[in-house]
Design an enzyme around this catalytic site. Structure first.
Site, PDB file in Angstrom:
ATOM      1  N   ASP A 101       0.831  -1.209   0.000  1.00 48.66           N
ATOM      2  CA  ASP A 101       0.000   0.000   0.000  1.00 48.66           C
ATOM      3  C   ASP A 101       0.865   1.258   0.000  1.00 48.66           C
ATOM      4  OD1 ASP A 101      -2.063  -1.752   0.565  1.00 48.66           O
ATOM      5  OD2 ASP A 101      -1.908  -1.368   2.722  1.00 48.66           O
TER       6      ASP A 101
HETATM    7  N1  URA Z   1      -1.065  -5.983   4.004  1.00 47.54           N
HETATM    8  C1  URA Z   1      -1.477  -4.710   4.023  1.00 47.54           C
HETATM    9  O1  URA Z   1      -2.415  -4.370   4.726  1.00 47.54           O
HETATM   10  N2  URA Z   1      -0.834  -3.820   3.270  1.00 47.54           N
HETATM   11  C2  URA Z   1       0.215  -4.138   2.483  1.00 47.54           C
HETATM   12  O2  URA Z   1       0.765  -3.276   1.806  1.00 47.54           O
HETATM   13  C3  URA Z   1       0.635  -5.464   2.466  1.00 47.54           C
HETATM   14  C4  URA Z   1      -0.027  -6.380   3.237  1.00 47.54           C
END
Ligand code: URA
Length: 233
Positions: A101
């Site tokens: 993310d």
């Molecule tokens: N889980 C998440 O919540 N975000 C990520 O970027 C990767 C795994």
């Protein structure tokens, strides 16, 4: 790509010498004598002196310590910074393997090897990915047991996972957890499902491959043995 670059990548000659061959009419694209600067792609059939040339793109593999505030796409419609900006100028056309993310940091692999990308991202292969999550307000073992056993996110239960509290104080707990799935915002949603907010999230490992020695925002080529390791993970 321009024909001279294409031919040079095929190992025919230097770009300049390829231009000479083009001027001499030795190069054909789909049976027609080509012109200087002509654009070609891998769909075209290119010959030099009547012999076919094969365009093999060298496989490249990078490991990056992604900082928060970057998106894992090649270009962003909201004009945010992308992880591509952190690659060295010399890098070829590589792509992120899966996503972290915008607000998540940590280990990201980038490659032009489609087979490895599929291997690492296909749910069937259950590749272990380890995260460090900072949980606002703390968490106790009983609550963490729910996460370990699997919680429902987006209408489907998550698989069993390992999770350990590694640090606590009165405001938060740091949890290291290893999941073998890669659903959208999975870690954040797993804690949300038990009423907890993840204030900070970092991927620290894929299998045993870690970020050791790589500063935030830095990136390096994977070694041959690291690539082999990932291929058989
Ligand atoms: N889980 C998440 O919540 N975000 C990520 O970027 C990767 C795994």
């Amino acid at each position: 790509m321009r024909i001279n670059k294409y031919l040079a990548e095929c190992g025919v000659a230097s770009r300049r010498n390829c231009d000479k061959m083009i001027e001499d009419g030795l190069v054909k694209v789909n049976g027609k004598t080509c012109t200087l600067g002509q654009e070609v792609s891998d769909k075209d059939h290119v010959t030099v002196n009547g012999k076919s040339v094969v365009h093999v793109v060298k496989k490249e593999y990078y490991i990056m310590n992604k900082p928060k505030g970057y998106v894992c796409t090649v270009s962003d419609d909201k004009d945010r910074k992308t992880v591509m900006e952190l690659l060295p100028k010399s890098a070829g056309r590589v792509f992120p393997v899966g996503r972290l993310d915008y607000d998540t940091e940590g280990l990201l692999i980038l490659t032009n090897d489609g087979d490895l990308t599929l291997r690492l991202t296909h749910p069937r292969n259950e590749i272990p990915k380890t995260y460090m999550a900072k949980i606002e307000g703390g968490i106790d073992e009983k609550e963490l047991d729910k996460v370990r056993a699997g919680v429902e996110i987006d209408g489907k239960k998550t698989k069993r996972c390992s999770a350990h509290i590694v640090e606590t104080d009165k405001n938060y707990a740091k949890v290291v957890l290893t999941i073998t799935e890669g659903r959208n915002r999975q870690v954040r949603k797993m804690f949300e499902a038990i009423g907890k907010n993840v204030a900070f999230l970092k991927r620290i490992k894929i299998g045993d491959l870690s970020l050791r020695g790589l500063d935030r925002g830095a990136c390096r080529r994977l070694t041959d043995s690291e690539v082999e390791y990932l291929k058989f993970l």
